[in-house]
Write a protein that holds these residues in place. Sequence first.
Motif, PDB file in Angstrom:
ATOM      1  N   GLU A   1       0.833  -1.215   0.000  1.00  0.00           N
ATOM      2  CA  GLU A   1       0.000   0.000   0.000  1.00  0.00           C
ATOM      3  C   GLU A   1       0.863   1.259   0.000  1.00  0.00           C
ATOM      4  O   GLU A   1       0.603   2.218  -0.736  1.00  0.00           O
ATOM      5  CB  GLU A   1      -0.925   0.009   1.224  1.00  0.00           C
TER       6      GLU A   1
ATOM      7  N   TYR B   1       3.958   1.492  -1.008  1.00  0.00           N
ATOM      8  CA  TYR B   1       4.684   1.583  -2.275  1.00  0.00           C
ATOM      9  C   TYR B   1       3.790   2.196  -3.358  1.00  0.00           C
ATOM     10  O   TYR B   1       4.216   3.066  -4.123  1.00  0.00           O
ATOM     11  CB  TYR B   1       5.170   0.194  -2.708  1.00  0.00           C
ATOM     12  N   VAL B   2       2.542   1.748  -3.391  1.00  0.00           N
ATOM     13  CA  VAL B   2       1.610   2.259  -4.406  1.00  0.00           C
ATOM     14  C   VAL B   2       1.399   3.766  -4.219  1.00  0.00           C
ATOM     15  O   VAL B   2       1.388   4.535  -5.179  1.00  0.00           O
ATOM     16  CB  VAL B   2       0.276   1.497  -4.342  1.00  0.00           C
ATOM     17  N   ARG B   3       1.290   4.204  -2.957  1.00  0.00           N
ATOM     18  CA  ARG B   3       1.099   5.638  -2.716  1.00  0.00           C
ATOM     19  C   ARG B   3       2.341   6.441  -3.111  1.00  0.00           C
ATOM     20  O   ARG B   3       2.240   7.512  -3.706  1.00  0.00           O
ATOM     21  CB  ARG B   3       0.775   5.886  -1.236  1.00  0.00           C
TER      22      ARG B   3
ATOM     23  N   GLN C   1       4.603   5.621  -5.311  1.00  0.00           N
ATOM     24  CA  GLN C   1       4.715   5.655  -6.762  1.00  0.00           C
ATOM     25  C   GLN C   1       3.692   6.610  -7.361  1.00  0.00           C
ATOM     26  O   GLN C   1       3.984   7.323  -8.327  1.00  0.00           O
ATOM     27  CB  GLN C   1       4.521   4.251  -7.340  1.00  0.00           C
ATOM     28  N   GLY C   2       2.510   6.635  -6.781  1.00  0.00           N
ATOM     29  CA  GLY C   2       1.485   7.561  -7.273  1.00  0.00           C
ATOM     30  C   GLY C   2       1.963   9.002  -7.192  1.00  0.00           C
ATOM     31  O   GLY C   2       1.760   9.798  -8.110  1.00  0.00           O
ATOM     32  N   LEU C   3       2.620   9.321  -6.085  1.00  0.00           N
ATOM     33  CA  LEU C   3       3.172  10.673  -5.932  1.00  0.00           C
ATOM     34  C   LEU C   3       4.274  10.931  -6.948  1.00  0.00           C
ATOM     35  O   LEU C   3       4.329  11.991  -7.578  1.00  0.00           O
ATOM     36  CB  LEU C   3       3.792  10.831  -4.540  1.00  0.00           C
TER      37      LEU C   3
END
Lengths: 373, 411
Positions: free
Chosen positions: B291, B293-295, B297-299
Amino acid sequence: MNFDFPEELIQLRDQARRFLADRCPPSVPRRILETSEPYAADLWRAIAEMGWTGAAIPEEYGGVGLGRLGVCVLAEELGRAVAPVPFSSSVYLATEAIMLFGSEHQKQHWLPKLASGEVIGTFAMAEQPGPADPAKLLHSIASGHVTGTKLAVPDGDIADFAVVAVNGGGRHAWLHIVDLNAPGVSRETVATIDPTRSHARLDLTAARAEPLPGSTGPGTIHRLLDYAAVPMAFEQVGGAQAALDMAVAYAKERYAFGRPIGSFQGIKHKLADMYIQVELARSNAYYGAWAVHTGAAELPVAASVARIAASEAGWFVTKENIQTHGGMGFTWQMDCHLYYRRARLLSLALGGTREWKHRLIDELRARNDLIAA
Amino acid sequence: MDFEDTPEEAAFRAKCRAFLDANAERRKPGAVEGYRRGQDAPGAMERAKDFQRRKYEAGFVGIHWPVEWGGGGGTPIQHVIYNQEEAKYDVLTGLFGIGINLAQPTICTWGTPEQRERFVKPAMRAEEVWCQLFSEPGGGSDLAALRTRAEKQGDEWVVNGQKIWNSGAHYSDFGILVARSNPDVPKHEGLTFFILDMKTPGIEIRPIRQISGSSHFNEVFFNDVRIPDSRRVGPVGAGWKVALTTLMNERHGMRDAPGPDVAELFRLAQTIELENGPAIDDSAVQEKLAEFYVRSQGLKYTKFRGITALSRGQTPGPESSIVKVVAANKLQDILSYGLDMIGMAGPAMGETMPVAGIFEEALLYSPALRLAGGTDEIMKNIIAERVLGLPQDPRADKGMPFRDIPTGTRK
């Protein structure tokens, strides 16, 4: 830095948005919801005529050769329109499986028909609740025939053929094409959380099955799901954006306590949070688009990240869209539930976020260099 | 779609690297960056000023400013490229951020030619250091509720009142000040903007001890402080508009939150043994790592989208407005999860703790990142109103003369 779609695909996205606003307003998925029509065949023919079904298929196989980036921009618009067509099954999965694993003969036979839309394909995987584990597939394959049951196959009642995952021995899956109109195939439409995309149970009894020769090695299912997860993420982001737009519009026009509800910070901050989720998911989907476009080694990570972000954004935004609408949001009459149903359907379609999170960590541990990057 | 520089961008990046290689040390791999880490070290200011002077002489300060401001006349993307490269080196530049990124663009936009001539270059060279004198005990998020008075007497203004949260006021040469010049008109109309020499008699600076124990902020008190009218920036009563120029520059930064991120949490999970083996093998830990990591990467890719817009000569879209609020919250979530894994040993602080103690350190500075430069709540209001087009909150003080408006804390 050129981390955006090329100009011609941005134009294609705008054209697709205008076309779908005209030809697929919410009344179209609602028609499928409320009637026995399994999908919007008229819309399917129209998008096939425009070449969308052949977007990623090379011109030599009857496609329009826009590449996988082209599919991504179309997927976002189809998601925004909650389009009741078998695009994801036929394009992201069946077409992709044949492009990735098919023989030259199979490509020449199937891809032109998929490109023109005259044939609809799908992918049949799940046999039981729980994550997709190739080792647990029950299908027996004997002398080119397959036996077993597949649950909740998307578009399984309207597709002409299915790419069926069977146990290829040990932990590997092996993909086969099964003609769904052939003897030994019985299919039954099943009720689902989103009737705007029909699903069927497939019972195969010694149904003739044609192997995809490139699919015998390890990692076949993951590879196919990675390629499918990226356009699926765009479709999910498109749906989430539409639900956000709907919530924002309602918050501006609905009055309570003498003022628009969108002027209350309880609503405002919720809508800002929804916007944040959509933008993060969109950015991650772009990373996935880059990976499928370039065939990058990072694809498993990029696809997982795109998938997880899009699934979580879709859930959050569509449920909070209902919440923003209050009691009206829970009625059949409002369109909130179209987005809510579809978001959840798509987040399950390629496996839930729990399994994608484990997949992501496995991939990252194999590629330590990506963790800090 | 790619992550590559254009040939012009690549050439500029090479120039940046050449300068940085010759003038700074690269950060060590795996080194963690804290909030204002290193600013309190002995000699830090002198070293930072020395680097800044060389950076100015090499043309890397005000890269994208117009030439008439004293800038390089370059593109915004060149500014971003320089900052991307500089972040890989162990240099302290945050001490001059207020002067260069906030004060000078405001002075160049609103000030007189004489003010520009006098102040811009010394700030760029870090010969003069600046602070921001905006917030007050009764005016933070509601900045326009500030009460510090500026009264005109002849050619001078006499200032009385108090400011707060003034980073670096104790070492600054000048400050940008917003004060109330007219309490009889609605609050946004009675403000005026000044340049204040911090050595002027009547200024008292008291450090504020933060929850981390260090003191980067101050309270600044004004007791009959006299400012010549030539140091006024913009018209009398236009202080709110002038301050908005400063605030837009402050919020434009697409700022990330320094501290433990996914890489540090991975390192922690690889070193800690849970009940059933290494934390990294634990299913629940893996899901949390995914979770975060996904955030992260989203940033990262949201910033890349903004940089792409700059690279194409466009203005970054509203997506850049989300970076600060997401980054600061992610930091707190990550440090909290990390501390939770460390468990009973977690309260201890310092370099001997896992990952050089960054989780414990970040616990005590991270609240600042959700407050400074616009609280989460203000940032969400901005997203809701400016991006989504939602109506403003009704304002109870709208149109009222300032002197009739309740401000601060009333019991």
